[in-house]
Design a protein around this motif. Sequence first.
Motif, PDB file in Angstrom:
ATOM      1  N   SER A 531      44.476  34.505  39.728  1.00  0.00           N
ATOM      2  CA  SER A 531      44.578  35.633  40.887  1.00  0.00           C
ATOM      3  C   SER A 531      46.148  36.333  40.189  1.00  0.00           C
ATOM      4  O   SER A 531      46.028  37.486  40.072  1.00  0.00           O
ATOM      5  CB  SER A 531      44.921  35.271  42.350  1.00  0.00           C
ATOM      6  OG  SER A 531      43.696  34.509  42.844  1.00  0.00           O
ATOM      7  N   THR A 538      45.542  43.871  35.734  1.00  0.00           N
ATOM      8  CA  THR A 538      45.001  44.852  35.990  1.00  0.00           C
ATOM      9  C   THR A 538      45.409  46.012  36.751  1.00  0.00           C
ATOM     10  O   THR A 538      46.596  45.793  37.238  1.00  0.00           O
ATOM     11  CB  THR A 538      43.455  44.283  36.638  1.00  0.00           C
ATOM     12  OG1 THR A 538      44.126  43.911  37.954  1.00  0.00           O
ATOM     13  CG2 THR A 538      42.606  43.377  36.256  1.00  0.00           C
ATOM     14  N   ILE A 543      38.003  47.182  38.928  1.00  0.00           N
ATOM     15  CA  ILE A 543      37.312  46.556  39.951  1.00  0.00           C
ATOM     16  C   ILE A 543      36.440  45.176  39.681  1.00  0.00           C
ATOM     17  O   ILE A 543      35.997  45.116  38.397  1.00  0.00           O
ATOM     18  CB  ILE A 543      35.821  47.272  40.328  1.00  0.00           C
ATOM     19  CG1 ILE A 543      36.169  48.818  40.496  1.00  0.00           C
ATOM     20  CG2 ILE A 543      35.060  46.815  41.433  1.00  0.00           C
ATOM     21  CD1 ILE A 543      36.944  49.070  42.010  1.00  0.00           C
ATOM     22  N   ILE A 544      37.111  44.213  40.419  1.00  0.00           N
ATOM     23  CA  ILE A 544      36.954  42.809  40.174  1.00  0.00           C
ATOM     24  C   ILE A 544      35.933  42.249  40.980  1.00  0.00           C
ATOM     25  O   ILE A 544      35.757  42.590  42.091  1.00  0.00           O
ATOM     26  CB  ILE A 544      38.209  41.976  40.311  1.00  0.00           C
ATOM     27  CG1 ILE A 544      39.291  42.448  39.386  1.00  0.00           C
ATOM     28  CG2 ILE A 544      37.793  40.536  40.010  1.00  0.00           C
ATOM     29  CD1 ILE A 544      40.621  41.917  39.811  1.00  0.00           C
ATOM     30  N   LYS A 546      34.397  38.613  42.006  1.00  0.00           N
ATOM     31  CA  LYS A 546      34.488  37.009  41.939  1.00  0.00           C
ATOM     32  C   LYS A 546      33.103  36.618  42.781  1.00  0.00           C
ATOM     33  O   LYS A 546      32.428  37.139  43.575  1.00  0.00           O
ATOM     34  CB  LYS A 546      35.773  36.721  42.497  1.00  0.00           C
ATOM     35  CG  LYS A 546      36.132  37.277  44.114  1.00  0.00           C
ATOM     36  CD  LYS A 546      35.537  36.305  45.005  1.00  0.00           C
ATOM     37  CE  LYS A 546      36.132  36.649  46.235  1.00  0.00           C
ATOM     38  NZ  LYS A 546      35.551  36.199  47.609  1.00  0.00           N
ATOM     39  N   LYS A 558      42.276  37.922  47.695  1.00  0.00           N
ATOM     40  CA  LYS A 558      42.572  39.246  47.855  1.00  0.00           C
ATOM     41  C   LYS A 558      44.070  39.203  48.239  1.00  0.00           C
ATOM     42  O   LYS A 558      44.671  40.527  48.206  1.00  0.00           O
ATOM     43  CB  LYS A 558      41.578  39.863  48.835  1.00  0.00           C
ATOM     44  CG  LYS A 558      41.730  39.139  50.086  1.00  0.00           C
ATOM     45  CD  LYS A 558      41.024  39.753  51.222  1.00  0.00           C
ATOM     46  CE  LYS A 558      39.597  39.429  51.459  1.00  0.00           C
ATOM     47  NZ  LYS A 558      39.141  38.021  51.850  1.00  0.00           N
ATOM     48  N   TYR A 567      38.152  43.723  48.142  1.00  0.00           N
ATOM     49  CA  TYR A 567      38.650  43.833  46.855  1.00  0.00           C
ATOM     50  C   TYR A 567      39.339  42.430  46.651  1.00  0.00           C
ATOM     51  O   TYR A 567      40.285  42.156  47.284  1.00  0.00           O
ATOM     52  CB  TYR A 567      39.710  44.938  46.506  1.00  0.00           C
ATOM     53  CG  TYR A 567      40.123  44.967  45.144  1.00  0.00           C
ATOM     54  CD1 TYR A 567      39.294  45.969  44.404  1.00  0.00           C
ATOM     55  CD2 TYR A 567      41.189  44.170  44.636  1.00  0.00           C
ATOM     56  CE1 TYR A 567      39.761  45.963  43.128  1.00  0.00           C
ATOM     57  CE2 TYR A 567      41.341  44.426  43.076  1.00  0.00           C
ATOM     58  CZ  TYR A 567      40.840  45.401  42.510  1.00  0.00           C
ATOM     59  OH  TYR A 567      41.070  45.472  41.240  1.00  0.00           O
ATOM     60  N   PRO A 568      38.971  41.446  45.783  1.00  0.00           N
ATOM     61  CA  PRO A 568      37.708  41.918  44.818  1.00  0.00           C
ATOM     62  C   PRO A 568      36.423  41.671  45.654  1.00  0.00           C
ATOM     63  O   PRO A 568      36.339  41.144  46.538  1.00  0.00           O
ATOM     64  CB  PRO A 568      37.862  40.728  43.877  1.00  0.00           C
ATOM     65  CG  PRO A 568      38.604  39.731  44.421  1.00  0.00           C
ATOM     66  CD  PRO A 568      39.485  40.428  45.322  1.00  0.00           C
ATOM     67  N   SER A 570      32.815  40.438  46.080  1.00  0.00           N
ATOM     68  CA  SER A 570      32.338  38.816  46.175  1.00  0.00           C
ATOM     69  C   SER A 570      30.745  38.787  46.014  1.00  0.00           C
ATOM     70  O   SER A 570      30.001  39.406  46.869  1.00  0.00           O
ATOM     71  CB  SER A 570      33.107  38.571  47.504  1.00  0.00           C
ATOM     72  OG  SER A 570      32.546  37.013  47.537  1.00  0.00           O
ATOM     73  N   THR A 588      26.158  42.730  43.925  1.00  0.00           N
ATOM     74  CA  THR A 588      27.156  41.455  43.877  1.00  0.00           C
ATOM     75  C   THR A 588      26.617  40.261  43.305  1.00  0.00           C
ATOM     76  O   THR A 588      27.098  39.616  42.662  1.00  0.00           O
ATOM     77  CB  THR A 588      27.699  41.379  45.110  1.00  0.00           C
ATOM     78  OG1 THR A 588      27.280  41.172  46.308  1.00  0.00           O
ATOM     79  CG2 THR A 588      28.816  42.295  45.371  1.00  0.00           C
ATOM     80  N   THR A 609      32.537  48.000  38.096  1.00  0.00           N
ATOM     81  CA  THR A 609      32.983  46.655  38.057  1.00  0.00           C
ATOM     82  C   THR A 609      33.279  46.304  36.633  1.00  0.00           C
ATOM     83  O   THR A 609      32.468  46.559  35.728  1.00  0.00           O
ATOM     84  CB  THR A 609      31.830  45.582  38.544  1.00  0.00           C
ATOM     85  OG1 THR A 609      31.855  45.937  40.037  1.00  0.00           O
ATOM     86  CG2 THR A 609      32.448  44.092  38.395  1.00  0.00           C
TER      87      THR A 609
END
Lengths: 645, 119
Positions: A531, A538, A543-544, A546, A558, A567-568, A570, A588, A609
């Motif tokens: 994290s 970034t 856009i992450i 996980k 987050k 965000y991120p 999931s 996702t 993403t």
Amino acid sequence: MLDIIQSQLLFYSAIILVFFVPGYSLLFAVFGKKWPFSKLEAFFISFGSGLILTTFIILLLGRMTIPINGFSVVFSIILFTFICGIIFFFRQHKKILSNEKILVFPEFSKMQFIAIILLLFLTFFIKTIYLKDTILPSTTDLGHHMYWAKTVTITGKIPVYAKNDIDIKTNILTPPTPIADFIIGEHLIFSAVNLISKIDFISYFPALILLLIHMMGILTLFFLTRLIFKEYSQANTIAIATLFFIGPLYALASPQTKFVSGGVIGNTIGNFFIPLTIYFFLRALTEKSSTMLAFALFISLGMVYTHHLSTFVFIFIFFFSVLFFLLFNFKEIKNYLNDWLKIFLKPAPLAIVFLGLVFVFFIYMPTYLNTKAIGTAVGTPSKSTRIGVSLVELSNATTGKIRMAFSLFGLAILIASRKRRKYYNIFIIGWAIAVLMISIEPGLFYVNIPSNRISDYIIFPFSILSGFSFVYLFELLKNSKNKKQLLKPNFVLITFLLLFTFSGMNGLHQNASTLNTNKNITSVLETYHVSNFLAQKTTINDIILKDHNYIAADSWIKLYFMHGYTYPLSRGYFKRYDDTTKAREQCTNLMISVPNTAEAKKCFAGTKTDFLVVNPKFDSAQFLKSRDFWQIYATNDIAVFYKNN
Amino acid sequence: MQNKIIIATFILLSIFSFSFLAYTEEKNKNIDTQNIWFLYFNNPKDQSLNFSIENHTDNTKFHWEILANKNKIQEGMTAIKKGAIGKISPTGISDIANKKMLVRVTAGDNSTKEIYKNF
């Protein structure tokens, strides 16, 4: 070491300021010097009142658009204390004395006193041992809640509960839409403690606050039991037996310490407020005190701002209690109704109702008070998890077999007893039966909530009933010699020891089965590390995504970004993507599970993403196959892939 | 008096419990106790192959190699103390077009981690 001592001192100072200072100030303002409470009662009452008052004070700050920060929170709590001080001196000067009297209970015997101290010690000890392995923040719910608490401290404003979704048709992230899952009272006390103490949210402090609230709930239950069985000669012993059943026994399973470590904030606060509200209702009705009724309404209002489910359950408890009272006192109901009106139609309770309405309509309306949220809670059970639990399931998963047996016996005794008509008994009967009925037959009451969530509320009334029937049974055997020699004293002693041992074994066995042997400290620290890494590398345009299935403590990620609740993005539990009741977004899941398919590519294009955080032991082969992804980070349980085009 | 002692006991037990848990959490948070190490690119989004090895183990020696489409083109040894980050900047790598550039690091205990970029 000095850092820990310093942070501990700040933590205790914050607890005193957030919970006890406003609570005790209120008691001084309302009752002057002469309180109708013992020091023990004042201790848990001030804590509960303080929790609510701090929440309301911060809500007022938010409403007045005053930035919520350490200074404004401390200043407004001091200001509140100052106002209470003025009221206190005014009362003293005008000699306005409170009419309420302190309740007198028989003193504890030396043995009883030792038992209480020992039980408190055991309770703390068992819970602490359990929490030792889970104190490093990692649980999903607590992570979600702390995001909102941190939002308050960063923005200085009351949070707007909203989240971005992925549009099912376009795969594009939608603008934030309101969510009703969170309630403001679950977050503001944590914000206040953080603002005052400056201790990080990703630390021990949220779990310790919850542990304190939970233990206050147990203390309240102990005292409430004493009040409920006030007219019994063995009231003290019943209270101690209740402490035995709620303290060291069954100490870890839901909704006890497991909820503390799991960050189930609303339930934990609710399980403190429900007995506290019943305590005040009991005192209001038995002493015909409008001030006590005002306190009961005040705590209820606090519950409304803290947890919808607890409020919902309490409404059932209240109506069941009223129903049983009407049933058992049908002939005298007119007199009682007059009494109730006389208590209610007084300035103090009416003022609380008025202030409550003002708060709800002009200061802050709890997010769940909208038709959508009510609509999802009320109705015919829509899923198999909502159609109720059987008594067997209840005793296996929640109450424990022995506690279930004792409490059903206790409930039967109370219903059959002549004293059933009294307020004291009515509330415990109403409390137990209400929760039992909506747990096993929710459809009858049009309740559409996961049944296991409701059944967790049964622990508290059933512990009281277990304590009662345990002592009652023993008394029955012991006193028999005064009437008819049913059992020899030695046999009574053996029976008692057997019951005691059997109860202890059952309760401690449940503790043992709940103990967490899976220490995932390394995995959690890896999540913290990745994290930090991503937060540095970034920007807000990245856009992450996980994975929630195989990454520990992922809901805490987050808090390193604070770019939004979702965000991120999931990948949730796989079963969520097969929901037959409504259409769910699939992106996702697809973007991690099958990133090279045409559908997934549309999802990447729609959501934009570009970073994926997964567990390489489960999800790496699909990325290795493609030239579109770079693996840019590696450790044992986490890999980060970057989509480079 | 009894009430006061119960409150005092409750407060003392709370302080003991909280202090112990706070100390435990601080101890657990110390990543140097967990015997892990990390490998990552310093610039994840560009074409740079600069990378870092973050060491939280007792091993201090790390062997690294860079492979272009599975062919080793560079290697080296680096010593990184526990709790430190070793930053490595490979030089003289020019022909990277259409290749998978992989960084493989092996620690003293033979544990291996890999990161890569596709060009």
